[in-house]
Design an enzyme around this catalytic site. Structure first.
Site, PDB file in Angstrom:
ATOM      1  N   CYS A  34       0.645  -1.194   0.009  1.00 26.78           N
ATOM      2  CA  CYS A  34       0.021  -0.100  -0.013  1.00 26.78           C
ATOM      3  C   CYS A  34       0.889   1.233   0.049  1.00 26.78           C
ATOM      4  O   CYS A  34       1.773   1.476   0.935  1.00 26.78           O
ATOM      5  CB  CYS A  34      -0.624   0.065   1.230  1.00 26.78           C
ATOM      6  SG  CYS A  34      -2.012   1.328   1.736  1.00 26.78           S
ATOM      7  N   CYS A  50      -1.203   3.843  -6.439  1.00 19.91           N
ATOM      8  CA  CYS A  50      -2.050   3.092  -5.594  1.00 19.91           C
ATOM      9  C   CYS A  50      -2.316   1.721  -5.883  1.00 19.91           C
ATOM     10  O   CYS A  50      -2.427   1.555  -6.974  1.00 19.91           O
ATOM     11  CB  CYS A  50      -3.476   3.765  -5.202  1.00 19.91           C
ATOM     12  SG  CYS A  50      -4.319   2.859  -4.111  1.00 19.91           S
TER      13      CYS A  50
HETATM   14  N1  DGL Z   1      -3.884   0.339  -1.939  1.00 21.52           N
HETATM   15  C1  DGL Z   1      -3.658   1.507  -1.175  1.00 21.52           C
HETATM   16  C2  DGL Z   1      -2.389   2.291  -1.780  1.00 21.52           C
HETATM   17  O1  DGL Z   1      -1.750   1.582  -2.458  1.00 21.52           O
HETATM   18  C3  DGL Z   1      -4.801   2.549  -0.948  1.00 21.52           C
HETATM   19  C4  DGL Z   1      -5.587   2.595  -0.200  1.00 21.52           C
HETATM   20  C5  DGL Z   1      -6.590   3.383   0.389  1.00 21.52           C
HETATM   21  O2  DGL Z   1      -6.801   4.493   0.059  1.00 21.52           O
HETATM   22  O3  DGL Z   1      -7.331   2.591   1.128  1.00 21.52           O
HETATM   23  O4  DGL Z   1      -2.232   3.615  -1.479  1.00 21.52           O
END
Ligand code: DGL
Length: 262
Positions: A71, A184
């Site tokens: 993440c 993301c």
């Molecule tokens: N998958 C997360 C990232 O890579 C994001 C998430 C979120 O806003 O929950 O930033």
């Protein structure tokens, strides 16, 4: 070795998919912290607390040897604190691949899509500051609030998602952006929709291969032989859309919903 992986939701499985292709003979335990998603619209302190709680769970319940913060948002807010607290673990984070994007771009107009927390974080700001001293490039940054929720609910290709992308991408399309950083781990799931809205072929830069290579390198330094079967166990702290697991991993896996991380 046991590798713990976490994200706010299922987006981090885009990194697990790359790990499954390259890393063999390990146990992977994934936590989707959906009870606290989206991370990208929370404060850095909140994101740090969520990240510590999930890591404590992975250590105490699964005895992990390595941690992958799958993440960008949690990496931005929490990786330093995690490294300070858990110095004996291999820890690999996920960061927007701005540097490779600059090298790939022919127009030298690069887009970066990420959560508000990632784009507002010190890590990202210092990366842009450093790179803009060395390269002549225009960087179009775009936070995408609400996009993670669309993806988590399986709406990767619906009119609402398209309308959101249209608003965010119009300035990039007008400026001849040819390369987009998916900052993301959820966003690789809307690549096709982004390309359609951009109306031209786009080079996408995500971090899945880079994270996997770095992890494998650090594991090999600790003697990992990289052979044999790999297992994957999936947990979530709240609701998830099971069809998304199959969309991302190409195979369905059952997900255990945890009532608590204690
Ligand atoms: N998958 C997360 C990232 O890579 C994001 C998430 C979120 O806003 O929950 O930033």
């Amino acid at each position: 070795m046991t590798i713990g992986v976490f994200d706010s939701g299922l987006g981090g499985l885009t990194i697990v998919a790359a790990m499954l292709r390259r890393i063999h003979g390990v146990r992977i335990v994934y936590v989707a912290d959906t009870a606290n998603a989206p991370y990208g619209e929370k404060t850095p302190d909140q994101i740090r607390d969520f990240s510590i709680r999930v890591t404590e769970y992975l250590i105490s319940h699964h005895r992990i040897d390595a941690l992958v913060v799958a993440c960008n948002t949690a990496t931005s807010a929490a990786i330093e604190e995690l490294r300070k607290r858990y110095g004996n673990l291999i820890i690999v984070g996920t960061e927007p691949g701005l540097k490779p994007a600059i090298s790939h771009s022919l127009t030298k107009n690069v887009g970066v899509l990420a959560t508000p927390a990632t784009l507002g974080g010190e890590k990202y700001k210092s990366l842009v500051g450093m790179l803009s001293q060395h390269y002549r490039v225009r960087v179009f940054e775009q936070p995408c609030p609400g996009l993670v929720q669309q993806i988590e609910s399986g709406e990767t290709d619906t009119p609402k998602t398209h309308a959101m992308l249209e608003g965010w991408l119009a300035p990039m399309r007008a400026a001849d952006v040819d390369t987009i950083v998916l900052g993301c781990t959820h966003y690789p799931l809307v690549k096709e929709a982004i390309e359609r809205v951009m109306g031209r072929p786009i080079v996408f830069i995500d971090s899945a291969e880079g994270v996997t290579n770095r992890l494998l390198h650090l594991m090999e330094l600790r003697g990992h032989a990289n052979g044999g079967e790999t297992s994957l166990a999936l947990y979530a702290t709240g609701a998830i859309e099971p069809a998304m697991v199959e969309t991302i991993l190409g195979k369905s896996f059952s997900v255990t919903v945890l009532n608590s991380l204690d």
